[in-house]
Design an enzyme around this catalytic site. Structure first.
Site, PDB file in Angstrom:
ATOM      1  N   CYS A 128      72.373 -28.087 -32.923  1.00  0.00           N
ATOM      2  CA  CYS A 128      72.137 -27.462 -31.520  1.00  0.00           C
ATOM      3  C   CYS A 128      71.490 -26.353 -31.891  1.00  0.00           C
ATOM      4  O   CYS A 128      72.165 -24.857 -31.754  1.00  0.00           O
ATOM      5  CB  CYS A 128      73.173 -27.389 -30.292  1.00  0.00           C
ATOM      6  SG  CYS A 128      72.701 -26.713 -29.430  1.00  0.00           S
TER       7      CYS A 128
ATOM      8  N   CYS B   7      74.828 -21.101 -25.689  1.00  0.00           N
ATOM      9  CA  CYS B   7      76.059 -22.290 -24.777  1.00  0.00           C
ATOM     10  C   CYS B   7      77.514 -21.934 -24.729  1.00  0.00           C
ATOM     11  O   CYS B   7      77.775 -20.956 -26.362  1.00  0.00           O
ATOM     12  CB  CYS B   7      75.733 -23.592 -25.410  1.00  0.00           C
ATOM     13  SG  CYS B   7      76.891 -25.067 -24.333  1.00  0.00           S
TER      14      CYS B   7
ATOM     15  N   CYS C 113      80.527 -24.529 -27.692  1.00  0.00           N
ATOM     16  CA  CYS C 113      80.265 -24.624 -29.134  1.00  0.00           C
ATOM     17  C   CYS C 113      80.380 -23.139 -29.663  1.00  0.00           C
ATOM     18  O   CYS C 113      79.571 -22.527 -29.688  1.00  0.00           O
ATOM     19  CB  CYS C 113      79.645 -25.536 -29.720  1.00  0.00           C
ATOM     20  SG  CYS C 113      79.568 -27.231 -28.896  1.00  0.00           S
TER      21      CYS C 113
ATOM     22  N   CYS D 175      73.598 -32.706 -25.210  1.00  0.00           N
ATOM     23  CA  CYS D 175      74.572 -32.075 -26.087  1.00  0.00           C
ATOM     24  C   CYS D 175      74.500 -32.743 -27.750  1.00  0.00           C
ATOM     25  O   CYS D 175      74.635 -33.715 -27.584  1.00  0.00           O
ATOM     26  CB  CYS D 175      75.029 -32.126 -26.019  1.00  0.00           C
ATOM     27  SG  CYS D 175      77.287 -31.337 -26.217  1.00  0.00           S
TER      28      CYS D 175
ATOM     29  N   GLN E 242      91.669 -38.680 -21.741  1.00  0.00           N
ATOM     30  CA  GLN E 242      90.756 -37.776 -23.758  1.00  0.00           C
ATOM     31  C   GLN E 242      89.939 -37.821 -23.648  1.00  0.00           C
ATOM     32  O   GLN E 242      89.368 -38.994 -23.655  1.00  0.00           O
ATOM     33  CB  GLN E 242      92.515 -38.044 -24.004  1.00  0.00           C
ATOM     34  CG  GLN E 242      94.059 -37.864 -23.977  1.00  0.00           C
ATOM     35  CD  GLN E 242      94.098 -36.313 -24.158  1.00  0.00           C
ATOM     36  OE1 GLN E 242      93.500 -35.516 -25.368  1.00  0.00           O
ATOM     37  NE2 GLN E 242      95.407 -35.988 -24.147  1.00  0.00           N
TER      38      GLN E 242
ATOM     39  N   TYR F  72     103.286 -34.875 -17.788  1.00  0.00           N
ATOM     40  CA  TYR F  72     102.194 -35.142 -16.756  1.00  0.00           C
ATOM     41  C   TYR F  72     101.883 -36.398 -18.130  1.00  0.00           C
ATOM     42  O   TYR F  72     100.337 -36.022 -19.014  1.00  0.00           O
ATOM     43  CB  TYR F  72     101.471 -33.596 -18.452  1.00  0.00           C
ATOM     44  CG  TYR F  72     102.104 -32.164 -17.674  1.00  0.00           C
ATOM     45  CD1 TYR F  72     102.199 -31.766 -16.562  1.00  0.00           C
ATOM     46  CD2 TYR F  72     103.803 -32.654 -18.366  1.00  0.00           C
ATOM     47  CE1 TYR F  72     103.089 -30.238 -16.701  1.00  0.00           C
ATOM     48  CE2 TYR F  72     104.672 -31.001 -17.879  1.00  0.00           C
ATOM     49  CZ  TYR F  72     104.404 -30.262 -17.536  1.00  0.00           C
ATOM     50  OH  TYR F  72     104.784 -29.122 -17.252  1.00  0.00           O
TER      51      TYR F  72
ATOM     52  N   GLU G  26     103.017 -37.381 -13.144  1.00  0.00           N
ATOM     53  CA  GLU G  26     101.476 -37.095 -12.970  1.00  0.00           C
ATOM     54  C   GLU G  26     102.084 -36.046 -11.807  1.00  0.00           C
ATOM     55  O   GLU G  26     101.910 -37.714 -11.326  1.00  0.00           O
ATOM     56  CB  GLU G  26     100.774 -38.403 -13.490  1.00  0.00           C
ATOM     57  CG  GLU G  26      99.420 -37.808 -13.293  1.00  0.00           C
ATOM     58  CD  GLU G  26      99.107 -36.448 -13.768  1.00  0.00           C
ATOM     59  OE1 GLU G  26      98.634 -35.961 -14.543  1.00  0.00           O
ATOM     60  OE2 GLU G  26      98.025 -35.594 -13.140  1.00  0.00           O
TER      61      GLU G  26
ATOM     62  N   ASP H 206     102.960 -33.559 -22.057  1.00  0.00           N
ATOM     63  CA  ASP H 206     101.557 -33.145 -22.409  1.00  0.00           C
ATOM     64  C   ASP H 206     100.910 -32.376 -21.545  1.00  0.00           C
ATOM     65  O   ASP H 206      99.804 -33.482 -20.602  1.00  0.00           O
ATOM     66  CB  ASP H 206     100.813 -34.071 -22.800  1.00  0.00           C
ATOM     67  CG  ASP H 206      99.654 -34.837 -22.658  1.00  0.00           C
ATOM     68  OD1 ASP H 206      98.800 -33.160 -23.461  1.00  0.00           O
ATOM     69  OD2 ASP H 206      98.153 -35.357 -23.223  1.00  0.00           O
TER      70      ASP H 206
ATOM     71  N   CYS I 165      97.342 -28.941 -25.808  1.00  0.00           N
ATOM     72  CA  CYS I 165      96.081 -28.215 -26.069  1.00  0.00           C
ATOM     73  C   CYS I 165      95.778 -26.790 -26.383  1.00  0.00           C
ATOM     74  O   CYS I 165      94.444 -26.648 -26.034  1.00  0.00           O
ATOM     75  CB  CYS I 165      95.000 -28.926 -24.551  1.00  0.00           C
ATOM     76  SG  CYS I 165      95.791 -28.325 -23.084  1.00  0.00           S
TER      77      CYS I 165
HETATM   78  N1  SAH Z   1      99.257 -37.568 -21.267  1.00  0.00           N
HETATM   79  C1  SAH Z   1      97.789 -37.783 -20.583  1.00  0.00           C
HETATM   80  C2  SAH Z   1      97.551 -36.569 -19.735  1.00  0.00           C
HETATM   81  C3  SAH Z   1      97.239 -35.122 -20.196  1.00  0.00           C
HETATM   82  S1  SAH Z   1      96.073 -33.865 -19.564  1.00  0.00           S
HETATM   83  C4  SAH Z   1      96.927 -37.950 -21.429  1.00  0.00           C
HETATM   84  O1  SAH Z   1      97.163 -38.313 -23.471  1.00  0.00           O
HETATM   85  O2  SAH Z   1      96.090 -38.908 -20.605  1.00  0.00           O
HETATM   86  C5  SAH Z   1      97.464 -33.056 -18.391  1.00  0.00           C
HETATM   87  C6  SAH Z   1      97.820 -34.105 -17.247  1.00  0.00           C
HETATM   88  O3  SAH Z   1      98.626 -33.245 -16.259  1.00  0.00           O
HETATM   89  C7  SAH Z   1      97.152 -34.212 -16.086  1.00  0.00           C
HETATM   90  O4  SAH Z   1      96.890 -35.667 -16.206  1.00  0.00           O
HETATM   91  C8  SAH Z   1      97.124 -33.192 -14.596  1.00  0.00           C
HETATM   92  O5  SAH Z   1      96.994 -33.899 -13.306  1.00  0.00           O
HETATM   93  C9  SAH Z   1      97.904 -33.171 -15.449  1.00  0.00           C
HETATM   94  N2  SAH Z   1      98.965 -31.847 -14.006  1.00  0.00           N
HETATM   95  C10 SAH Z   1      99.094 -31.443 -14.505  1.00  0.00           C
HETATM   96  N3  SAH Z   1     100.117 -29.579 -14.224  1.00  0.00           N
HETATM   97  C11 SAH Z   1     100.884 -30.735 -13.388  1.00  0.00           C
HETATM   98  C12 SAH Z   1     102.379 -30.984 -12.960  1.00  0.00           C
HETATM   99  N4  SAH Z   1     102.523 -29.300 -12.581  1.00  0.00           N
HETATM  100  N5  SAH Z   1     103.259 -32.484 -12.981  1.00  0.00           N
HETATM  101  C13 SAH Z   1     103.134 -33.320 -13.586  1.00  0.00           C
HETATM  102  N6  SAH Z   1     101.624 -33.599 -14.227  1.00  0.00           N
HETATM  103  C14 SAH Z   1     100.891 -31.917 -14.790  1.00  0.00           C
END
Ligand code: SAH
Length: 476
Positions: A91, A97, A100, A183, A306, A335, A356, A405, A432
């Site tokens: 790029c 940018c 990256c 991109c 994702q 999450y 969630e 997650d 992450c």
């Molecule tokens: N496990 C899923 C999402 C992971 S991303 C996957 O792999 O696709 C993190 C997620 O947490 C998001 O969807 C976000 O909306 C949610 N989130 C953020 N804060 C939160 C909280 N306090 N309690 C529950 N979920 C939450």
């Protein structure tokens, strides 16, 4: 001589910083400072330079931008001797940018950087013994082709200096738009979609939103592609209820093969948050479909999904392996987003509960369970740190395995505390951000759990970001 702003220096880059910048210890002053060489050599011993865009192994000429007593931030002026790990970035805008940070570094070295980043965060922030971490860390999982992997992009609209409507990416640490629709991480359709929108804006005089004044209409466009399904989604985020001639725009976009969903999202707040709450379909469906492994997902514009489907398959596979399911377990997936991990695990567990915060995502999760004929899942809307304690205290729910997650900020302590009290045999932590992972593993490590296995998955090639899966087991 003290190192000061605008000094020109030569330095060999010997390390990579957390933001992907090159790090060098000062070697020799630049030739024009030769008369003070002796003094500078003495004073500057151990002086550290942080150089954005310099690659480990380079010898570079830099200009000091901001100097402190023992370190300085410097701008890369010239690569004098390129590193063997330096590659030609695909790029042209990679230096401006903000997206990256590692494009000039060979992919192999990028993976090494990420492996070390995880390790260092677990040692430094998590307080774990380095030997212990080395013993349980597995090699990071990379990509075969680390480009054009993103299934989602959000492009801002604005104006250039001449007052033309532009779209592209924000420059690093700013909201100045770099007009680049091509991109290297995104799908090829992005460019055509953006060109259609820009043409439409010019033709019908649709103003771009301006952050400073809060005036104007089109703020962002969200583009998503189902890699398995080929379906495309375009969601236009507007500072108003309606776009003029919006149906014409939808019809034009509809000509692109795979276009399945064209919608507008209303966001009239003066905020950095991209999406508003309401979605109105202009053409087609509200959601697109995609699949990971043999599970099919419907994804709405408001739900998290994702961004790298190829690696997500590997990430979830790793999480599944760490969960060690036999078919008898009750699993909590905190999450859970649209239930991706939950449904993946449900095929091997007795029961999976998902939690969630985004209601639309939970609606998707429930629909996705039905669509896949999965009947052993239950989903709750709310904060993990509120739902889990409530369910545990009121209903005495049980967990054999807990999967988390969370977003970058990691888990709330209340959530961790409840997890510990529930005493699951295994905790699988998908993260992450390895810095907050380190912090949370420290807590779990001090409260009855042992880190057993750790593995990085490179979901974001070209950037400094990395996903980590960790298995924690309850100490006997
Ligand atoms: N496990 C899923 C999402 C992971 S991303 C996957 O792999 O696709 C993190 C997620 O947490 C998001 O969807 C976000 O909306 C949610 N989130 C953020 N804060 C939160 C909280 N306090 N309690 C529950 N979920 C939450």
């Amino acid at each position: 001589m003290d190192i000061k702003k605008n000094d020109i220096l030569t330095v060999e880059i010997t390390d990579t910083g957390t933001e992907g910048e090159g790090i060098g210890k000062l070697a020799l002053p630049a030739p024009d400072a030769a008369d003070t060489e002796e003094k500078a050599g003495g004073k500057a011993a151990g002086f550290t330079l942080f150089v954005k865009d310099a690659v480990i192994g380079d010898t570079v000429q830099v200009k000091v931008m901001k100097a402190k007593k023992n370190y300085a931030y410097a701008k890369l002026e010239k690569v004098l001797v390129p590193s063997p790990f330096r590659v030609q970035p695909p790029c042209a805008f990679h230096r401006q940018c903000g997206g990256c940070q590692l494009q000039s570094l060979s992919y192999e070295k990028q993976l090494e950087f990420k492996q070390n980043k995880i390790r260092n965060n677990l040692v430094r922030i998590g307080g774990f013994d380095p030997e212990k971490i080395d013993a349980c860390m597995e090699p990071i999982i990379g990509m075969e082709d680390p480009w054009h992997y993103r299934n989602k992009a959000q492009f801002p609209f604005g104006y250039d200096k001449e007052g033309n409507v532009v779209t592209g990416f924000y420059a690093g640490r700013s909201h100045t738009i770099i007009p680049n629709a091509d991109c290297a991480l995104g799908v090829e359709e992005n460019q055509e979609i953006l060109e259609i929108i820009l043409r439409f804006m010019k033709k019908y005089g649709v103003p771009a939103y301006e952050e400073v004044s809060g005036k104007g209409l089109l703020r962002h466009v969200l583009i998503r592609k189902g890699f398995a399904s080929g379906q495309l989604m375009v969601c236009l985020i507007i500072n108003g209820k309606k776009l003029p001639e919006e149906q014409r725009l939808a019809d034009e976009l509809w000509k692109i093969p795979g276009m399945t969903s064209v919608s507008v999202n209303v966001n009239m707040e003066r905020t950095n948050v991209i999406m508003g709450k309401k979605v109105r379909v202009l053409k087609g469906e509200e959601k697109i479909e995609d699949s990971i492994g043999d599970v099919v997902f419907r994804i709405s514009p408001l739900s998290f999904y994702q961004v790298n489907p190829v690696q997500t398959r590997k990430l979830y596979g790793q999480a599944l392996e760490y969960a060690g399911l036999t078919g008898e377990e009750t699993v909590w997936d905190l999450y859970c987003g649209i239930g991706t991990i939950s449904l993946f695990l449900a095929q091997k567990a007795k029961k999976v509960y998902g939690v969630e915060i985004v209601p639309e995502a939970i609606a998707d999760a429930k629909e996705n369970a039905v669509r896949n004929g999965i009947t052993n899942t239950e989903f709750y809307v709310g904060k993990a740190e509120e739902v889990l304690p409530r369910k545990y205290e009121a209903d005495g729910v049980y967990a054999g395995v807990i999967v988390v997650d969370p977003p970058r900020k990691g888990c709330d302590e209340k959530c961790l505390e409840t997890m510990v009290r529930m005493r699951p045999g295994r905790i699988v932590y998908v993260s992450c951000d390895s810095a907050t992972l380190g912090r949370d593993l420290k807590y779990l490590g001090e409260n009855g759990y042992e880190v057993a296995r750790v593995r990085g998955v490179d979901q974001f090639p070209g950037t400094t970001h990395v996903e980590t899966v960790t298995l924690l087991v309850r100490k006997p």
